[in-house]
Design a protein around this motif. Sequence first.
Motif, PDB file in Angstrom:
ATOM      1  N   LYS A 186     -12.732  -0.255 -17.824  1.00 32.73           N
ATOM      2  CA  LYS A 186     -13.271  -0.895 -16.543  1.00 32.73           C
ATOM      3  C   LYS A 186     -13.166   0.266 -15.335  1.00 32.73           C
ATOM      4  O   LYS A 186     -12.502   0.955 -15.469  1.00 32.73           O
ATOM      5  N   LEU A 239     -12.314  -0.464 -12.306  1.00 33.46           N
ATOM      6  CA  LEU A 239     -11.131  -0.978 -11.534  1.00 33.46           C
ATOM      7  C   LEU A 239     -10.368   0.272 -10.888  1.00 33.46           C
ATOM      8  O   LEU A 239     -10.063   1.329 -12.029  1.00 33.46           O
ATOM      9  N   GLY A 241     -15.414  -0.108  -7.834  1.00 37.68           N
ATOM     10  CA  GLY A 241     -15.190  -0.621  -8.992  1.00 37.68           C
ATOM     11  C   GLY A 241     -14.822  -2.030  -9.061  1.00 37.68           C
ATOM     12  O   GLY A 241     -13.901  -2.392  -8.396  1.00 37.68           O
ATOM     13  N   GLY A 242     -15.603  -3.059  -9.765  1.00 39.02           N
ATOM     14  CA  GLY A 242     -15.055  -4.310  -9.551  1.00 39.02           C
ATOM     15  C   GLY A 242     -15.740  -5.001  -8.399  1.00 39.02           C
ATOM     16  O   GLY A 242     -15.554  -6.254  -8.063  1.00 39.02           O
ATOM     17  N   SER A 254     -16.554   4.864  -8.094  1.00 35.63           N
ATOM     18  CA  SER A 254     -16.567   4.281  -9.351  1.00 35.63           C
ATOM     19  C   SER A 254     -17.759   4.996 -10.275  1.00 35.63           C
ATOM     20  O   SER A 254     -17.613   4.916 -11.560  1.00 35.63           O
ATOM     21  N   THR A 268     -20.768  -3.354 -11.842  1.00 33.18           N
ATOM     22  CA  THR A 268     -19.971  -2.660 -10.928  1.00 33.18           C
ATOM     23  C   THR A 268     -18.458  -2.429 -11.800  1.00 33.18           C
ATOM     24  O   THR A 268     -17.820  -1.692 -11.363  1.00 33.18           O
ATOM     25  N   THR A 269     -18.441  -3.076 -12.949  1.00 36.34           N
ATOM     26  CA  THR A 269     -17.185  -3.069 -13.521  1.00 36.34           C
ATOM     27  C   THR A 269     -17.152  -2.369 -14.678  1.00 36.34           C
ATOM     28  O   THR A 269     -16.390  -1.533 -15.182  1.00 36.34           O
ATOM     29  N   ASP A 316     -13.659   5.234 -15.902  1.00 37.39           N
ATOM     30  CA  ASP A 316     -12.703   4.282 -16.335  1.00 37.39           C
ATOM     31  C   ASP A 316     -11.267   5.143 -15.981  1.00 37.39           C
ATOM     32  O   ASP A 316     -10.508   4.669 -15.057  1.00 37.39           O
TER      33      ASP A 316
END
Length: 561
Positions: A407, A409, A414-415, A444, A511-512, A551
């Motif tokens: 992910k 994050l 991110g997220g 991200s 977004t993740t 990631d």
Amino acid sequence: MRLHIVKCIICLASIKCISAAGPFFLQLNTTEHVIGNDLLNITIGPTYATKLFYKNKDLIVNAQGHYLSYRSFLNWTSARIYSQTDDSLDVVFEAPEGDFHWVIYHDLAGAYQYFVNKALPVLGEFRSLVRLDNTTFFNGNTTSKEGPLPTLAEIASGTKVQDETWQLPNGTYISEYDWADFIRDQEYYGVYGNEFGSWYIYPGKDEYNGDHLKQELLVHRKSRTGDVVLLNVLHRTYFMASSNDCFEVGKTWGPWLWYLNNGSTEDASNRAKQENQNWPYTLFNSSAYQSRGSVFGTLNIPDGRVAANAAVFLGDNNPNETTLDMGRFNYYTTYADSTGYFRFDNMRTGVYAIQAWSNGPPIGDLSATYLQNNIQVNRNESTDLSSQDFVTSARTVVRKIGDFDRKALGFRYGGAPREHALVEKCPANLTFVVGVSKVENRYSAQSSVGSWTVSFNLTASEVPKNSSAVLSVSLAGYSGGTSDVSVNERVVGMLGGSSILADPSLYRSATTAGEWHYFEFGVGDGTLQAGKNEATFKVMKSSRLGGFMWDALMLEWSGYP
């Protein structure tokens, strides 16, 4: 077997109200049937169910209604009572591709539904859904998003930029993909208004394709008609590169519950808790469905740690696809606890492979994936896998950015809530200095043509005599483009291009995560030195809203000591 006696008032070819001594099945003519109970009734034609009366109100009106589809619509050739009890009725609608069942109870505002495959073709998309009246339903609810759906007036004021996505006069965007979510995280989801709610509750989720990060569009509004859409996506690839599967005859999806209420999300939540307690359902009298067992074990890392919070997946034995791409059979997901312990209950019997990977801290530096084949699940038995160890490279970490969790994050945006074109806020050129730059200055996604450089210092004592290394690059998603990868101006490899398939995550508001990819690039002896070092990712080719979703990046000594 007795049929329930019904009394009905038919007006203008629609059934306005029905008085029944329990659930009922009524044939209007050769192509139309009505099923229901004292709370609701729905008229089902050869393709669509176009009249849904609940509390004496039609909830479909001029919308398209309820149907099943893949590349085409399922057309019902016959309908009949499949089974019956004193308080329930299982009615099956038959099509060449398979049988779709409605299970009606006397006191349930809704219906349990399931599908049994006979001849579905090789496909990537298969779904059931209902398109509802836009004056009755105007809000959406998923695990991560709740609120009003875009209105037709808002849509009309915007400029269309891609499928079901518009830029408004103020420069912001609205998109149906803003309402997508991770499908296995949903206890319930639906659409509602001031007086009515329509919800899907799918406990178990055995039959969904993909792993923990499988995401799908769940609710939205159709721009052309204004229909409010509630989707039950049984097999789909909206945020994946590809996943076409061939299904065995007899494969089933469901049962799940299509539930109607007064629009209360609290009531839908409570109903979901009840359904989870009742799963696996006894109403589905199939030996394959009812034959279930359990699997448990503990995952460890060779350096002495436990695989706390690891993502654990049970799927195809001897796999030749990624966990996200799997979709032919049945799949199960969970997470290990703080001790590395995991457990799966109520799995269908069969032979599986178990896979596991880092889900972030406290093992965010673990890049390896655990795999064990030939996991036998027997009926009413618990399979003990005891203590299992990841196989790792045992390399020494030099520097790391982000945590391995598949992910984005830990990176800026991110997220974040789903938003169209968010990737355009990420810069084309960037230098991130490890230990100096703020975390919010690592973004991200990298989309535009340009260079991102990670700069870091090494002391003389950190550089071993044999300084050969491995640069690990983990992508949370990839939506096209190519990037040269270099360390201290020496090209060590390339990301993207024809070597991997692109997924649509970045241009569909994700977004993740999209589809995960992992690469290792060798860094030759003598490339890394004491003092300043740089790893550069130079995007040579891209397209609008394409690019790379990060990631984690990790540099390790491979020849140490």
